[in-house]
Design an enzyme around this catalytic site. Sequence first.
Site, PDB file in Angstrom:
ATOM      1  N   ASN A  37      10.617  67.189 -30.105  1.00 28.51           N
ATOM      2  CA  ASN A  37       9.602  68.225 -30.365  1.00 28.51           C
ATOM      3  C   ASN A  37       9.013  68.034 -31.755  1.00 28.51           C
ATOM      4  O   ASN A  37       8.703  66.872 -32.086  1.00 28.51           O
ATOM      5  CB  ASN A  37      10.086  69.636 -30.029  1.00 28.51           C
ATOM      6  CG  ASN A  37      11.316  70.142 -30.735  1.00 28.51           C
ATOM      7  OD1 ASN A  37      12.417  69.721 -30.420  1.00 28.51           O
ATOM      8  ND2 ASN A  37      11.158  71.065 -31.668  1.00 28.51           N
ATOM      9  N   ASP A  38       8.812  69.074 -32.510  1.00 28.27           N
ATOM     10  CA  ASP A  38       7.971  69.030 -33.720  1.00 28.27           C
ATOM     11  C   ASP A  38       7.976  67.711 -34.511  1.00 28.27           C
ATOM     12  O   ASP A  38       9.043  67.175 -34.812  1.00 28.27           O
ATOM     13  CB  ASP A  38       8.435  70.084 -34.738  1.00 28.27           C
ATOM     14  CG  ASP A  38       8.684  71.437 -34.150  1.00 28.27           C
ATOM     15  OD1 ASP A  38       8.442  71.625 -32.965  1.00 28.27           O
ATOM     16  OD2 ASP A  38       9.145  72.313 -34.898  1.00 28.27           O
ATOM     17  N   GLN A  54      11.766  66.136 -34.399  1.00 27.99           N
ATOM     18  CA  GLN A  54      12.894  66.830 -33.771  1.00 27.99           C
ATOM     19  C   GLN A  54      13.302  66.048 -32.523  1.00 27.99           C
ATOM     20  O   GLN A  54      12.459  65.767 -31.655  1.00 27.99           O
ATOM     21  CB  GLN A  54      12.472  68.250 -33.392  1.00 27.99           C
ATOM     22  CG  GLN A  54      12.206  69.141 -34.579  1.00 27.99           C
ATOM     23  CD  GLN A  54      13.505  69.562 -35.249  1.00 27.99           C
ATOM     24  OE1 GLN A  54      14.199  70.425 -34.761  1.00 27.99           O
ATOM     25  NE2 GLN A  54      13.843  68.918 -36.355  1.00 27.99           N
ATOM     26  N   TRP A  62      15.968  70.184 -24.857  1.00 31.15           N
ATOM     27  CA  TRP A  62      16.279  70.532 -26.237  1.00 31.15           C
ATOM     28  C   TRP A  62      17.801  70.625 -26.384  1.00 31.15           C
ATOM     29  O   TRP A  62      18.498  71.094 -25.485  1.00 31.15           O
ATOM     30  CB  TRP A  62      15.620  71.875 -26.590  1.00 31.15           C
ATOM     31  CG  TRP A  62      15.682  72.172 -28.053  1.00 31.15           C
ATOM     32  CD1 TRP A  62      14.765  71.816 -28.992  1.00 31.15           C
ATOM     33  CD2 TRP A  62      16.744  72.842 -28.742  1.00 31.15           C
ATOM     34  NE1 TRP A  62      15.194  72.220 -30.229  1.00 31.15           N
ATOM     35  CE2 TRP A  62      16.400  72.853 -30.106  1.00 31.15           C
ATOM     36  CE3 TRP A  62      17.951  73.414 -28.355  1.00 31.15           C
ATOM     37  CZ2 TRP A  62      17.205  73.427 -31.077  1.00 31.15           C
ATOM     38  CZ3 TRP A  62      18.766  73.983 -29.323  1.00 31.15           C
ATOM     39  CH2 TRP A  62      18.384  73.992 -30.666  1.00 31.15           C
ATOM     40  N   SER A  99      13.293  71.667 -38.115  1.00 29.86           N
ATOM     41  CA  SER A  99      12.093  71.084 -38.726  1.00 29.86           C
ATOM     42  C   SER A  99      12.046  71.201 -40.241  1.00 29.86           C
ATOM     43  O   SER A  99      12.639  72.111 -40.827  1.00 29.86           O
ATOM     44  CB  SER A  99      10.852  71.739 -38.128  1.00 29.86           C
ATOM     45  OG  SER A  99      10.667  71.229 -36.845  1.00 29.86           O
ATOM     46  N   ARG A 158      13.082  79.456 -41.337  1.00 27.79           N
ATOM     47  CA  ARG A 158      13.179  78.007 -41.127  1.00 27.79           C
ATOM     48  C   ARG A 158      11.885  77.241 -41.431  1.00 27.79           C
ATOM     49  O   ARG A 158      10.872  77.807 -41.750  1.00 27.79           O
ATOM     50  CB  ARG A 158      13.591  77.737 -39.682  1.00 27.79           C
ATOM     51  CG  ARG A 158      12.694  78.328 -38.617  1.00 27.79           C
ATOM     52  CD  ARG A 158      13.230  77.947 -37.232  1.00 27.79           C
ATOM     53  NE  ARG A 158      12.506  78.585 -36.149  1.00 27.79           N
ATOM     54  CZ  ARG A 158      12.853  79.738 -35.586  1.00 27.79           C
ATOM     55  NH1 ARG A 158      13.911  80.394 -35.992  1.00 27.79           N
ATOM     56  NH2 ARG A 158      12.127  80.239 -34.594  1.00 27.79           N
ATOM     57  N   GLU A 219       6.310  80.067 -37.146  1.00 30.65           N
ATOM     58  CA  GLU A 219       7.030  78.797 -37.290  1.00 30.65           C
ATOM     59  C   GLU A 219       6.191  77.739 -38.021  1.00 30.65           C
ATOM     60  O   GLU A 219       4.963  77.813 -38.052  1.00 30.65           O
ATOM     61  CB  GLU A 219       7.431  78.259 -35.902  1.00 30.65           C
ATOM     62  CG  GLU A 219       8.417  79.183 -35.196  1.00 30.65           C
ATOM     63  CD  GLU A 219       8.991  78.598 -33.906  1.00 30.65           C
ATOM     64  OE1 GLU A 219       8.220  78.027 -33.121  1.00 30.65           O
ATOM     65  OE2 GLU A 219      10.211  78.723 -33.697  1.00 30.65           O
TER      66      GLU A 219
HETATM   67  C1  FRU Z   1       9.186  74.896 -33.374  1.00 28.31           C
HETATM   68  C2  FRU Z   1      10.674  75.004 -33.611  1.00 28.31           C
HETATM   69  C3  FRU Z   1      10.959  75.175 -35.082  1.00 28.31           C
HETATM   70  C4  FRU Z   1      12.359  74.688 -35.197  1.00 28.31           C
HETATM   71  C5  FRU Z   1      12.400  73.563 -34.201  1.00 28.31           C
HETATM   72  C6  FRU Z   1      13.721  73.390 -33.505  1.00 28.31           C
HETATM   73  O1  FRU Z   1       8.827  74.163 -32.269  1.00 28.31           O
HETATM   74  O2  FRU Z   1      11.195  76.086 -32.868  1.00 28.31           O
HETATM   75  O3  FRU Z   1      10.740  76.474 -35.571  1.00 28.31           O
HETATM   76  O4  FRU Z   1      12.667  74.244 -36.483  1.00 28.31           O
HETATM   77  O5  FRU Z   1      11.390  73.837 -33.247  1.00 28.31           O
HETATM   78  O6  FRU Z   1      13.760  72.215 -32.751  1.00 28.31           O
END
Ligand code: FRU
Length: 497
Positions: A37-38, A54, A62, A99, A158, A219
């Site tokens: 992800n991110d 990520q 996830w 992240s 975060r 986020e």
């Molecule tokens: C956004 C998020 C962030 C977090 C990450 C976890 O997509 O939820 O806020 O750090 O993904 O993988």
Amino acid sequence: MSTPLKRANEFVKKNIYKVNNQYRHTYHAMSQLNWSNDPNGLIWFNDKFHLFYQHNPYEANWGPMHWGHSTTKDFVKWKNEPIALAPDSPYDETLGAFSGTAIEKDGMLYLMYTSVTDHQQTQSIAYSKDGINFVKESNNPVITTSMNPPGVSANDIRDPSVFFHNGTYYVFLGTHIDGLGQIVLYKSVDLKKFEYVGPLMNISNPNERLFFQLRGVFECPDFCMVDNQQVLIASPQNLPKDGTQHENIQGNIYMLGNLNFETAKWDYHTLREIDSGFDFYAPQTAKLPDGRTIMIAWMQMWERTMPTQAHGWAGSYTLPRELSVKNNVLYQTPVREIANYRHNHVNYENITIHDGTLKNFADIYGNTLELELMIDVTAADQVGIELFRGIQNTTKVYFDKATSTVILDRSQSGIFIAGRELNNKTRSALVDIKNNILKLRIFLDVSSVEVFINDGEQTLTALVYPDPNDLGVGFYVNGGEATIISLEKYDIIVSQK
Ligand code: FRU
């Protein structure tokens, strides 16, 4: 001794062969397998550009977060690097390294990330000399829960964004305070000791309170300078829908304004969606040595069905986009190096499309394409393009005069994608048509569509899952007629190595 990091890297090598390539992109960054992800830690360091992300190397879902790593010299050809961070320390060993961002200090590369256990999110640092092998700081976490402002939940603070200003490292964190989406600011002179400065959003205005009543987190903040203007990017959860904007439950916004670094007070005059498509989240920016600011986002969306999970992978990244600010609008244009990969140029001019006909060109088809069009929309109710067209499937991008919107319709694109939003068929962008001319630049990459409207004033990004032989491209009008003033097509051909 085998460490969690070694184990993860060995697992990747042994399991890459299991990935089914059918929907994999050819010129977009992606992890080699399983979940990502991110985008994280975008930075030019040691003569190349680094994209961390990520990553759960073990499953296409996830899971405990690692930082995957790719590098590039030209933003198009990507090289896979070993995983940079794994969950291996008391402060991050359960849920991992969430992240964060990167910054260079004294010739070293520093990553600041959210270290997560099952009961708290704190902020930690890792550093590297070579940009490949990282060591976690011995004084981690550097921002602890005891430094949280009142009202913040220990589980929801975060995504540090580090910004260097006047000799000080400022860190923006996403959170919510008393149910209102919030970004909070910390500062440090040495990246070791941090202190709290304050919250950015001043939510005293009742309209704003309503808007930021997120029941979620603001986020992935990203603070950057573009064309001498301060830009604050974020991915707020649960923003209320506003016309064509914020149709996704997990949204994306930019704000233009002025930050008081002493008090954290953020006075902004503009707040808009960055990309109005289905699949665009958690964008981050980086400054390049030549002055450009580029942005990359996760090209996926939370709480949607993800057909590629069954293929052993999930998640990829948008084309890097160059940012500029003109008349208080953030413009995005595809990174210029993409032009080095254009092949088989085809060009047409002054083609009139009539109501109810689908116009094809024998030399315009494919699923790894760039299309550039200027269309005179004066006399058409709707004028558009069918992409990834086959016997059953088609993806439409069209202008609708009555609403002055460009609409991306993936309702017949192929595999159906369900999400939590009511509208899982279309996304649209309100456009300002000058002199009746609509400009579109469209990139297709096997299972992605990125539409840049009117020189990047608006964009629409979406994933689609057509059949492999859905390669057709056609142009159509509903009601009236339209003239395509110019049409360029290129195949984008990149051999990733
Ligand atoms: C956004 C998020 C962030 C977090 C990450 C976890 O997509 O939820 O806020 O750090 O993904 O993988």
